[in-house]
Write a protein that holds these residues in place. Sequence first.
Motif, PDB file in Angstrom:
ATOM      1  N   SER A  18       0.824  -1.234  -0.046  1.00 55.18           N
ATOM      2  CA  SER A  18       0.026   0.051   0.039  1.00 55.18           C
ATOM      3  C   SER A  18       0.920   1.263   0.050  1.00 55.18           C
ATOM      4  O   SER A  18       0.089   2.537  -0.144  1.00 55.18           O
ATOM      5  N   SER A  19       2.288   1.189   0.242  1.00 51.73           N
ATOM      6  CA  SER A  19       2.766   2.339   0.330  1.00 51.73           C
ATOM      7  C   SER A  19       4.441   2.033  -0.237  1.00 51.73           C
ATOM      8  O   SER A  19       4.691   0.980  -0.225  1.00 51.73           O
ATOM      9  N   TYR A 155      16.576  -2.931  14.363  1.00 54.73           N
ATOM     10  CA  TYR A 155      16.191  -2.890  13.029  1.00 54.73           C
ATOM     11  C   TYR A 155      17.179  -3.969  12.376  1.00 54.73           C
ATOM     12  O   TYR A 155      16.713  -4.925  11.637  1.00 54.73           O
ATOM     13  N   THR A 190      10.052   6.860   1.241  1.00 52.16           N
ATOM     14  CA  THR A 190       8.824   6.294   1.545  1.00 52.16           C
ATOM     15  C   THR A 190       8.398   6.852   2.924  1.00 52.16           C
ATOM     16  O   THR A 190       8.910   7.612   3.462  1.00 52.16           O
TER      17      THR A 190
HETATM   18  P1  NDP Z   1       6.612   2.113   3.873  1.00 50.98           P
HETATM   19  O1  NDP Z   1       6.355   2.645   5.493  1.00 50.98           O
HETATM   20  O2  NDP Z   1       6.298   3.234   2.954  1.00 50.98           O
HETATM   21  O3  NDP Z   1       5.911   1.039   3.456  1.00 50.98           O
HETATM   22  C1  NDP Z   1       5.660  -0.166   4.674  1.00 50.98           C
HETATM   23  C2  NDP Z   1       4.390  -1.019   4.014  1.00 50.98           C
HETATM   24  O4  NDP Z   1       4.517  -2.293   4.806  1.00 50.98           O
HETATM   25  C3  NDP Z   1       3.110  -0.446   3.942  1.00 50.98           C
HETATM   26  O5  NDP Z   1       2.394  -0.880   3.151  1.00 50.98           O
HETATM   27  C4  NDP Z   1       2.337  -0.696   5.338  1.00 50.98           C
HETATM   28  O6  NDP Z   1       1.008  -0.884   5.122  1.00 50.98           O
HETATM   29  C5  NDP Z   1       3.133  -2.401   5.281  1.00 50.98           C
HETATM   30  N1  NDP Z   1       3.156  -2.981   6.708  1.00 50.98           N
HETATM   31  C6  NDP Z   1       3.859  -2.423   7.868  1.00 50.98           C
HETATM   32  N2  NDP Z   1       3.602  -3.578   8.785  1.00 50.98           N
HETATM   33  C7  NDP Z   1       2.619  -4.401   8.435  1.00 50.98           C
HETATM   34  C8  NDP Z   1       2.276  -5.421   9.085  1.00 50.98           C
HETATM   35  N3  NDP Z   1       2.365  -5.982  10.147  1.00 50.98           N
HETATM   36  N4  NDP Z   1       1.570  -6.268   8.208  1.00 50.98           N
HETATM   37  C9  NDP Z   1       1.248  -6.144   6.616  1.00 50.98           C
HETATM   38  N5  NDP Z   1       1.423  -4.982   6.170  1.00 50.98           N
HETATM   39  C10 NDP Z   1       2.581  -4.167   7.019  1.00 50.98           C
HETATM   40  O7  NDP Z   1       8.150   1.571   3.998  1.00 50.98           O
HETATM   41  P2  NDP Z   1       8.999   1.188   2.662  1.00 50.98           P
HETATM   42  O8  NDP Z   1       8.259   1.318   1.541  1.00 50.98           O
HETATM   43  O9  NDP Z   1      10.055   2.020   2.729  1.00 50.98           O
HETATM   44  O10 NDP Z   1       9.449  -0.158   3.182  1.00 50.98           O
HETATM   45  C11 NDP Z   1       9.374  -1.412   2.584  1.00 50.98           C
HETATM   46  C12 NDP Z   1      10.389  -2.326   3.084  1.00 50.98           C
HETATM   47  O11 NDP Z   1      11.653  -1.747   2.558  1.00 50.98           O
HETATM   48  C13 NDP Z   1      10.677  -2.419   4.476  1.00 50.98           C
HETATM   49  O12 NDP Z   1      10.848  -3.832   4.901  1.00 50.98           O
HETATM   50  C14 NDP Z   1      11.723  -1.638   4.982  1.00 50.98           C
HETATM   51  O13 NDP Z   1      12.516  -2.034   5.814  1.00 50.98           O
HETATM   52  C15 NDP Z   1      12.614  -1.799   3.562  1.00 50.98           C
HETATM   53  N6  NDP Z   1      13.831  -0.915   3.233  1.00 50.98           N
HETATM   54  C16 NDP Z   1      13.280   0.435   3.140  1.00 50.98           C
HETATM   55  C17 NDP Z   1      14.079   1.263   2.830  1.00 50.98           C
HETATM   56  C18 NDP Z   1      13.986   2.658   2.476  1.00 50.98           C
HETATM   57  O14 NDP Z   1      14.985   3.578   2.386  1.00 50.98           O
HETATM   58  N7  NDP Z   1      12.727   3.372   2.276  1.00 50.98           N
HETATM   59  C19 NDP Z   1      15.661   1.031   2.821  1.00 50.98           C
HETATM   60  C20 NDP Z   1      15.783  -0.230   3.284  1.00 50.98           C
HETATM   61  C21 NDP Z   1      15.054  -1.268   3.215  1.00 50.98           C
HETATM   62  P3  NDP Z   1      -0.089  -0.945   6.516  1.00 50.98           P
HETATM   63  O15 NDP Z   1       0.545   0.198   7.666  1.00 50.98           O
HETATM   64  O16 NDP Z   1      -1.167  -0.570   5.882  1.00 50.98           O
HETATM   65  O17 NDP Z   1      -0.207  -2.088   6.905  1.00 50.98           O
END
Ligand code: NDP
Length: 290
Positions: A18-19, A155, A190
């Motif tokens: 979703s994000s 983390y 993000t």
């Molecule tokens: P966002 O916060 O934009 O997206 C996180 C997503 O995970 C949302 O869709 C959220 O939706 C979902 N989510 C969180 N918890 C749960 C849960 N318990 N069950 C189901 N869905 C869940 O972050 P990012 O896009 O940045 O993160 C995505 C991945 O990338 C993560 O694993 C992060 O650790 C990794 N990452 C990101 C980096 C960055 O710079 N952005 C760098 C390195 C790694 P909802 O809350 O509606 O459930």
Amino acid sequence: MTFSNVEHARVWFITGASSGLGYEFTKKALELGDKVVGIARNIEKLNELKSQYEEMLLPLRLDVTNRSDVFATVETAIKHFGKIDIVINNAGNMIMGMIEEFNEDEVRSQMETNFYGAVWVCQAVMPYLRTQGSGHIIQISSIGGLISGPMSGIYSASKFALEGFSEALAQEAAHFGIKVTIVEPGGYWTNLYLKMGFTVQNQEYDSLREELAKQYSTDSVDSDPKLAAEAIMKMINSENPPLRLILGSIVYDLAIENAEQRISTWKEWESVSRSAEHGIPAPEGYGIIE
Ligand code: NDP
């Protein structure tokens, strides 16, 4: 490669769709004509996307930390689309703080989503992928899954754990024709950093925090998540996808430097390491592993 023919469309199962990164992976797959099961706790944004892609997108509400719900959701996805080809374990969150500052709930919640959530999804999809004799599981780790540092220890622990089980899974899954790739992204704009949690600060660490603040650059070093989606697509469509893929120049250089430092330290201590081994017969009661 474009799969415009619905019959030949691949089916993706993307958590955290979703994000941020997950949303971009979802849009990219749909743009290419593939089908997506988009997972999140709040699926409002995915429902909006559905008005554009209609039956090609199935948004499903799921908290990946709930093991029985994960199994039920995977079953729903299979019943709906008939198969799953690509799984992206992307749902994740981040809590920053010094190790000493974390309370028990904070430590556990970090592991619940970033580690256990991915384990449950893998356990739920594996029987279907094994039966198909195909599939590709992609684990969204982080540079924090390779290197740890002050404030991001828990983390990193969750991402090291993700990488640890994924290495084993890759070897087990290969036996059935299933691929596993661990992706280590650098910084992307993000909601991760907007939603990130912080521990309650212990004043004893104020001077360290000040030191760290001086090291952080105020220049932007983060990228557009679309670039990550494009890179993932290149990797998925390649003949021989790697076990690990780094996304971003800064983290690429950091990872190489870190690996070289590890090798250099191992070599410096080689004689001590080797002195700690001299095989002797097994003590009584030790059997051979079956
Ligand atoms: P966002 O916060 O934009 O997206 C996180 C997503 O995970 C949302 O869709 C959220 O939706 C979902 N989510 C969180 N918890 C749960 C849960 N318990 N069950 C189901 N869905 C869940 O972050 P990012 O896009 O940045 O993160 C995505 C991945 O990338 C993560 O694993 C992060 O650790 C990794 N990452 C990101 C980096 C960055 O710079 N952005 C760098 C390195 C790694 P909802 O809350 O509606 O459930």
